[in-house]
Write a protein that holds these residues in place. Structure first.
Motif: not given
Lengths: 460, 279
Positions: B150-153, B165-167, B125-132
């Motif tokens: 960079q890793i997230v991307q 989901v990039k936006d 239950p976190k943001s998409i970014h924080d999940n990755i």
């Protein structure tokens, strides 16, 4: 004939109704109970309900109306000279009449009219009792016979009983609601009386609390000051100390219980923690005053600190221990409610247990934990016995936990203990304090429950 | 398929991307090896003497009726069974010839090398970014925020989710659709740069379109990772995997190249299962 006999008779009739109804239902089918719509017991219960409930309801209505009806009849039968009396004088005459009738002490030598009226009263009472007994008996027997006559194989006794049960349950649940409404109303009315004597602003924002009001004109030091800020400050200080103790301990033990403890350990520790919630608060109170306070004072003395015998710290720490089970038990529930799949996901990425708990479980469970803490806080604010015994009575405004402070609940308790006159500002102020306390804890509870519920919806 | 072949071929594996014929498979390196693996839940034996090789850059699918032990075996490969108190594992499982049940081995490190995707999408239950970013953060893989981003991307790109989901990287991962959530979980697993990815029925909670996207993704991921997938869907096994193992009541009845298992099964039980006589 007293009401007791009537109730006893009705109960006997009810029991008889059960057997009569059951045997009747078996008889109408000639023993083939499979042809009945319901099981024979339901017919019995149905007849019993008809025999008992109407008669008992009659008793209830009759008894609640009886006194006022008789009073009206007796008072209106008084000679014309009494009509000029004011309602309160008339009330005194009525008390005299009743006291004379029941053989109690009467205010003065009874006048012949009062004696006559009391005899009138007695005869009316006797008449009323007999009438009630006969009516009740007729209702019970009539109900029994009516219901028994309705027992046929197609009669749906089961559904009827279900309906009665439904109504009964509704009545039970509304009793609690009406009690709450009654309590709130009494608080409101008494507080209103207080606020006609002391302005609301003086009460809510005054910095000085000294509720002694003068009994004599020349009495010293009893001007009566009702500024409740020192009490609020004391309550906040002690609640803060209690939460500072309870939240870390409770939360850590919840984490241990839910994620670390083996099943067997958990099965032992959890009940023991819950025993803590079952200890009477008065026991906590003398633990605070006899054990914790002296230890803190000696400890403070050895560190060169001046700790008073009644300190906010002692009361707060013990109160904190008391509410540990609230925090731990509720937090344990919400932590357990976090789905195993989230734990698996985190372990699957190579996270350790504590990393998983810190970064995944606690954030996910946070709303529920906040709810648990708020519930514990409202418990701490409303707690009385520990602070009465250990926190002291001095209304200080201080943030120093080593000093004695007093709380809203302590003041309510001391204001109402012993003989009090219920129209002085001193006594009435207790109701105003109670109202404030009620509003604050209600507010906290509502917020806490909303947060907990919102969180639950998210994962179920 | 002997153990020493693997060692010789270690350096050449990058050249062979899509091994199809048995001859080519000999050139693949063995990534994980299981020998005589028994698993017990309390007194009950869930797996009996499982012996199988898992080759690099290949998809191995585990099929079989419910309760046959295929998920249990999968969870042995990154020691997820450790979280179950009563579970006991005997036998040897190696990763790059190192025994993963060796007490000296750090299970946390193992799970970083052998990632896992679960049956039900389980984004935190976190943001998409924080999940990755979760995995790279706990393993201290980055020093700067830019590196992490960079890793997230790249992880999201590899999982085919970046464009969608990039936006909205700051929005909660739980707000995505089921298929997107599952790809998010795959991206989350990729982010810690594992060598092996285990997938436990990754498509069973998804609709056919989301399933097709994930299957395509699995085929692409094969170039860089070794993949073991548990599936109930035999068409899926046939579509995505090069090797298939058929489990039955705790035994591994048969394993081999996927097309052989499906066209010419040697074991009666396999034949019965894939032709739909039971299961």
């Amino acid at each position: 004939m007293s009401v007791d006999y009537l109730i006893l008779t009705v109960l006997v009739l009810t029991a008889a109704g059960f057997y009569l109804g059951r045997s009747r239902s078996i008889a109408v089918t000639g023993g083939r109970t499979r042809d009945l719509h319901s099981v024979p017991g339901y017919y019995g219960v149905y007849v019993a309900i008809w025999a008992g409930i109407p008669a008992l309801l009659l008793v209830l209505v009759w008894l609640s109306a009886e006194t006022s009806v008789i009073k009206n009849m007796v008072l209106s039968a008084l000679p014309a000279s009494y009509e000029a009396l004011t309602p309160s004088e008339l009330e005194l005459v009525w008390v005299d009449i009743r006291n004379l009738a029941t053989g109690n002490i009467v205010s003065a030598q009874p006048s012949p009219t009062v004696v006559a009226a009391s005899e009138h009263y007695l005869s009316l009472r006797a008449l009323s009792d007999w009438a009630l007994f006969l009516l009740g008996l007729v209702l019970a027997i009539g109900g029994l016979l009516y219901a028994r006559a309705r027992v046929t194989p197609t009669f749906r006794a089961r559904n009827r009983v279900e309906k009665v049960l439904n109504v009964f349950l509704i009545i039970c649940s509304t009793i609690a609601i009406f009690t709450t409404i009654g309590i709130v109303l009494s608080l409101l009315f008494e507080s209103f009386r207080f606020f006609t004597r002391v302005p609301v602003t003086d009460f809510l924002f005054g910095l000085h609390w000294s509720p002694q009001t003068a009994i004599r004109e020349d009495q010293v030091g009893s001007t009566g000051a009702f500024g409740a800020i020192p009490l609020f400050a004391g309550t906040l200080l002690i609640s803060f100390i209690a939460l500072a103790v309870a939240v870390p301990i409770g939360l850590m033990s919840a984490i241990y219980l839910s994620d670390y403890a083996p099943k067997r350990v958990r099965g032992t520790i959890k009940p023991i923690l819950e025993i803590l919630a079952g200890i009477p608060t008065v026991v906590y109170g003398f633990f605070a005053i006899l054990t914790v306070a002296p230890v803190l004072r000696d400890l403070g003395a050895s560190l060169g600190l001046d700790v008073s015998a009644n300190s906010a710290l002692a009361a707060g720490v013990v109160m904190g221990i008391m509410i540990v089970p609230f925090v731990s038990s509720l937090s344990d529930d919400v932590i357990n409610a976090v789905p195993q799949s989230l734990r698996d996901g985190s372990y699957g990425l190579g996270a350790t247990k504590s990393e998983t708990i810190r970064t995944v479980i606690l954030p996910a469970a946070l709303p529920g934990i906040v709810g648990a803490v708020l519930l514990a806080a409202s418990r701490a604010i409303g707690e009385t016995m520990i602070v009465v015994m250990a926190a002291g009575l001095a209304a200080n405004i201080t943030a120093n936990p080593f000093e004695a402070v007093t709380t809203v609940t302590v003041q309510i308790a001391t204001l109402l203990v012993g003989d009090q006159e219920f129209d002085s500002a001193k006594t009435l102020s207790a109701f105003a304090l109670g109202l404030v306390l009620f509003v604050v804890t209600l507010f906290l509870n509502v917020i806490a429950l909303r947060i907990v519920r919102k969180y639950r919806e998210k994962y179920d | 398929m002997t153990a020493n072949v693997a060692e010789d071929m270690m350096t050449e594996t990058d050249a062979t991307d899509t091994p199809t014929s048995p001859a080519e498979q000999e050139t693949l390196a063995k990534k994980m090896v299981a020998r005589d693996v028994d698993v017990f839940y309390g007194a009950k034996q869930a797996l009996k003497k499982i012996t199988i090789d898992i080759f690099e850059n290949e998809v191995l699918s585990l099929i079989g009726p419910s309760g046959c032990g295929k998920s249990t075996f999968l969870r042995c490969l990154n020691r997820m069974n450790d979280t179950i108190d009563i579970c006991r594992v005997n036998g040897d499982i190696t990763l790059d010839e190192q025994n993963i049940y060796d007490p000296a081995l750090d299970v946390v490190q193992l799970r970083a090398r052998v990632g896992m995707v679960f049956q039900k999408p389980n984004p935190f239950p976190k943001s998409i970014h924080d999940n990755i970013a979760y995995g790279p953060k706990i393993h201290g893989m980055t020093r700067h925020k830019d590196e992490l981003d960079q890793i997230v991307q790249t992880s999201l790109e590899k999982a085919g989710l970046w464009n969608e989901v990039k936006d909205r990287l700051a929005e909660p991962g739980t707000g995505l659709s089921g298929g997107q959530q599952q790809r998010l979980c795959i991206a989350r697993a990729i982010a810690v740069s594992p060598e092996v990815i285990l997938m436990d029925e990754p498509c069973s909670a998804l609709d056919p379109i989301a399933t097709a996207i994930i299957e395509e993704l699995i085929d692409e991921l094969r170039q860089n990772y070794t993949i073991v997938i548990v599936t109930h869907n035999m068409q899926q096994a046939a579509r995505v995997s090069q090797k298939t193992a058929f489990f039955h009541l705790g035994d591994m009845a048969e394993h081999g190249p996927t097309d052989e298992i499906f066209t010419n099964p040697r074991d009666n039980r396999t034949q019965g299962y894939i032709t739909g006589r039971y299961g």
